[in-house]
Design a protein around this motif. Sequence first.
Motif, PDB file in Angstrom:
ATOM      1  N   TYR A  72       0.823  -1.211   0.000  1.00 34.46           N
ATOM      2  CA  TYR A  72       0.000   0.000   0.000  1.00 34.46           C
ATOM      3  C   TYR A  72       0.858   1.263   0.000  1.00 34.46           C
ATOM      4  CZ  TYR A  72      -3.316   3.558   1.564  1.00 34.46           C
ATOM      5  OH  TYR A  72      -4.070   4.697   1.673  1.00 34.46           O
ATOM      6  N   GLU A  73       1.918   1.270   0.791  1.00 36.26           N
ATOM      7  CA  GLU A  73       2.732   2.491   0.885  1.00 36.26           C
ATOM      8  C   GLU A  73       3.423   2.839  -0.431  1.00 36.26           C
ATOM      9  OE1 GLU A  73       5.301  -0.723   2.986  1.00 36.26           O
ATOM     10  OE2 GLU A  73       3.225  -0.079   3.103  1.00 36.26           O
ATOM     11  N   LYS A  74       3.585   1.879  -1.329  1.00 40.39           N
ATOM     12  CA  LYS A  74       4.112   2.185  -2.663  1.00 40.39           C
ATOM     13  C   LYS A  74       2.977   2.559  -3.622  1.00 40.39           C
ATOM     14  CE  LYS A  74       7.912   0.773  -4.257  1.00 40.39           C
ATOM     15  NZ  LYS A  74       9.052   0.074  -4.848  1.00 40.39           N
ATOM     16  N   PHE A  75       1.819   1.909  -3.432  1.00 31.82           N
ATOM     17  CA  PHE A  75       0.680   2.135  -4.317  1.00 31.82           C
ATOM     18  C   PHE A  75       0.085   3.532  -4.126  1.00 31.82           C
ATOM     19  CE2 PHE A  75      -3.881   1.716  -5.393  1.00 31.82           C
ATOM     20  CZ  PHE A  75      -3.778   1.248  -6.694  1.00 31.82           C
ATOM     21  N   LEU A  76      -0.052   3.967  -2.885  1.00 32.29           N
ATOM     22  CA  LEU A  76      -0.732   5.235  -2.579  1.00 32.29           C
ATOM     23  C   LEU A  76      -0.115   6.445  -3.285  1.00 32.29           C
ATOM     24  CD1 LEU A  76      -2.980   6.731  -1.044  1.00 32.29           C
ATOM     25  CD2 LEU A  76      -1.362   6.977   0.853  1.00 32.29           C
ATOM     26  N   PRO A  77       1.184   6.716  -3.165  1.00 29.86           N
ATOM     27  CA  PRO A  77       1.704   7.918  -3.831  1.00 29.86           C
ATOM     28  C   PRO A  77       1.634   7.833  -5.362  1.00 29.86           C
ATOM     29  CG  PRO A  77       3.487   6.727  -2.726  1.00 29.86           C
ATOM     30  CD  PRO A  77       2.204   6.059  -2.344  1.00 29.86           C
ATOM     31  N   THR A  78       1.879   6.659  -5.900  1.00 25.88           N
ATOM     32  CA  THR A  78       1.816   6.498  -7.362  1.00 25.88           C
ATOM     33  C   THR A  78       0.396   6.728  -7.858  1.00 25.88           C
ATOM     34  OG1 THR A  78       3.658   4.932  -7.335  1.00 25.88           O
ATOM     35  CG2 THR A  78       2.205   4.878  -9.262  1.00 25.88           C
ATOM     36  N   MET A  79      -0.575   6.107  -7.202  1.00 24.89           N
ATOM     37  CA  MET A  79      -1.965   6.225  -7.642  1.00 24.89           C
ATOM     38  C   MET A  79      -2.498   7.626  -7.379  1.00 24.89           C
ATOM     39  SD  MET A  79      -3.841   4.239  -9.278  1.00 24.89           S
ATOM     40  CE  MET A  79      -5.124   5.107 -10.134  1.00 24.89           C
TER      41      MET A  79
END
Length: 162
Positions: A72-79
């Motif tokens: 999640y911590e990688k997905f959140l900023p990208t998304m």
Amino acid sequence: MADKSNAESIITETQKRISNAFDVFDHESNKTVDVREIGTIIRSLGCFPSEAELHDIIAELEDEEPTGFVRYEKFLPTMTKILLERKFRPITEDLLLQAFEVLDQQKKGHLEPEELTKYLTQEGEPFTQEEIDEMLSAAVDPDKNVILYKDFVSMMTFDDTR
């Protein structure tokens, strides 16, 4: 000052949407999802990247040693960035209709399933048999055994009101 708080509000709301979509697929409740679910999550948020673009996003999200999961911590900023930049917007209903009309050279108002299958497998990025079967199950009129593409386009377009 109002502009700053409005921007913060938009970011907060966007991140809530992302979190909610991610949580649906976080079956272990450990802030990870199966990499195969990323496309579904992204599409549920109103973004429609091509398969190549989706592979690029996944490559960016995966750890150096791919585990088959995205955190999640990688997905959140990208998304968040993708949504705020309004990337991968859906194709309009009019443009989709025009594409079907180009394929319908006899101007019949429909396509035969075999015609569409030929286009989907022999032109551009080929669809898999599973993708074709899934599309045809939704697209083919059960009574007439043809694809009434005006109806199909209405059914498959995304209401982009956000």
